[in-house]
Scaffold this active site. Sequence first.
Site, PDB file in Angstrom:
ATOM      1  N   ARG A 181    -111.181  41.141 105.495  1.00  0.00           N
ATOM      2  CA  ARG A 181    -112.267  40.182 105.294  1.00  0.00           C
ATOM      3  C   ARG A 181    -112.255  39.093 106.364  1.00  0.00           C
ATOM      4  O   ARG A 181    -111.196  38.620 106.790  1.00  0.00           O
ATOM      5  CB  ARG A 181    -112.156  39.531 103.916  1.00  0.00           C
ATOM      6  CG  ARG A 181    -112.385  40.475 102.762  1.00  0.00           C
ATOM      7  CD  ARG A 181    -112.409  39.723 101.448  1.00  0.00           C
ATOM      8  NE  ARG A 181    -113.550  38.821 101.365  1.00  0.00           N
ATOM      9  CZ  ARG A 181    -113.741  37.928 100.393  1.00  0.00           C
ATOM     10  NH1 ARG A 181    -112.846  37.818  99.426  1.00  0.00           N
ATOM     11  NH2 ARG A 181    -114.798  37.159 100.384  1.00  0.00           N
ATOM     12  N   TYR A 183    -114.625  35.416 107.527  1.00  0.00           N
ATOM     13  CA  TYR A 183    -115.754  34.526 107.291  1.00  0.00           C
ATOM     14  C   TYR A 183    -116.851  34.867 108.284  1.00  0.00           C
ATOM     15  O   TYR A 183    -116.577  35.375 109.391  1.00  0.00           O
ATOM     16  CB  TYR A 183    -115.333  33.072 107.485  1.00  0.00           C
ATOM     17  CG  TYR A 183    -114.398  32.550 106.420  1.00  0.00           C
ATOM     18  CD1 TYR A 183    -114.768  32.525 105.076  1.00  0.00           C
ATOM     19  CD2 TYR A 183    -113.139  32.051 106.750  1.00  0.00           C
ATOM     20  CE1 TYR A 183    -113.924  32.038 104.097  1.00  0.00           C
ATOM     21  CE2 TYR A 183    -112.281  31.551 105.781  1.00  0.00           C
ATOM     22  CZ  TYR A 183    -112.677  31.550 104.460  1.00  0.00           C
ATOM     23  OH  TYR A 183    -111.833  31.065 103.499  1.00  0.00           O
ATOM     24  N   ASP A 214    -109.428  29.556  89.085  1.00  0.00           N
ATOM     25  CA  ASP A 214    -109.636  30.808  89.822  1.00  0.00           C
ATOM     26  C   ASP A 214    -108.356  31.631  89.993  1.00  0.00           C
ATOM     27  O   ASP A 214    -108.340  32.598  90.750  1.00  0.00           O
ATOM     28  CB  ASP A 214    -110.262  30.527  91.189  1.00  0.00           C
ATOM     29  CG  ASP A 214    -109.309  29.823  92.148  1.00  0.00           C
ATOM     30  OD1 ASP A 214    -108.236  29.346  91.699  1.00  0.00           O
ATOM     31  OD2 ASP A 214    -109.627  29.736  93.356  1.00  0.00           O
ATOM     32  N   ASP A 251    -112.683  26.195  91.882  1.00  0.00           N
ATOM     33  CA  ASP A 251    -111.869  26.403  93.075  1.00  0.00           C
ATOM     34  C   ASP A 251    -111.766  25.072  93.828  1.00  0.00           C
ATOM     35  O   ASP A 251    -112.534  24.796  94.745  1.00  0.00           O
ATOM     36  CB  ASP A 251    -112.513  27.490  93.942  1.00  0.00           C
ATOM     37  CG  ASP A 251    -111.647  27.894  95.120  1.00  0.00           C
ATOM     38  OD1 ASP A 251    -110.534  27.366  95.255  1.00  0.00           O
ATOM     39  OD2 ASP A 251    -112.107  28.742  95.918  1.00  0.00           O
TER      40      ASP A 251
END
Length: 400
Positions: A181, A183, A214, A251
């Site tokens: 992953r 951004y 979370d 979060d």
Amino acid sequence: MWPKKLRRFHSTPLFSLLTILAAPKLDHCKSSMAAARVVTANTAAASLIFKPPPSPSPFRINAALSHHRNLGFDYCFNGKGKGRVVSVLWRRRLFSCRAVYNPELIQAKEEGKPESLDYRVFFLDNSGKIISPWHDIPLSLGNGAFNFIVEIPKESSAKMEVATDELYTPVKQDTKKGKLRYYPYNINWNYGLLPQTWEDPSFSNDEVDGAFGDNDPVDVVEIGEKQRKIGEILQVKPLAALAMIDEGELDWKIVAIALDDPKASLVNDIDDVDKHFPGMLTAIRDWFRDYKIPDGKPANKFGLGNKPANKDYALKVINETNEAWAKLVKRSIPSGELSLETQYQALVHAILSTDGSASCAAVFALTVLRLNLSTTLATVDGLTNADVASKDNDEFGDGD
């Protein structure tokens, strides 16, 4: 006759606990263990004389561990110079040893190729043992300062994070459906976590729209000018807090600055951030609000009126999530797939194992585990202070 200071140590809960743990294993050692010498990295030494009681059952051992934890004592070591090691902390505020490991002596070790599925950053103490950055590194440094572990350096986009479900929780690159992953664009600040914190997914926060935690450590956005490295441990002070709600989960983002930053002395609360970093808090909120939009997901939301909270509120969040972490590691709350293994627990497991030689070594390693390995075992005085009962002691004398 016990030396004077050693007699004081002999009467402490720590000594009795170590004796209970050590008793059934001392018979396995090849040489006489009537007197065992624990030698640390700077060659300073202290003699521990074990007088084992009858071999305890696992029930007795568990009861002893539970008893001392329930009393509120943490056993840890203070690495401030020669012969100043043991600290006993009364857990009333932050559940954290003040010097579990000295961050200056911890090394980050990379394994695998960066930006690959196998890439990991492990954390080693100066004896080469792997430790958990989440569980073994202390949260609080005192005087309003906290340890912060960098996961993502500023001006980078690989989504790095502590692997909370892997042994010793190394840093790795996050994945989704087997793919790494990233951004959609670089993050403009150093990003990472506060150790010994946890956002409890079973706790509904009434102040933030009833959102549940979370299931991760608390995140930090460090606004200093330097780009830091993955695995770097910084001393920071909190300045503000943002209550991000990501797909219904709370979060927290703690806005902080490294103490070694040139502007650190200028900023102490949220108003100072607006003055010396104009537009920064808005930019942080907007970045985290919008970063999922390019992937076709809705924008994240923020509680507390969509505004950042001040330093006092940030400290409240840190304290509450530290208490939640304490319950987690004490198994008061189900851990699910989270890895809670620490060096301390690994040694206790070794002590209770059937391998005599390994267990014997573990008994004595346990006595110096939470030591910076540049100091020697010392004594504990004054266990009655309601907040923190911790005193530094000189080296053992020759007795009287």
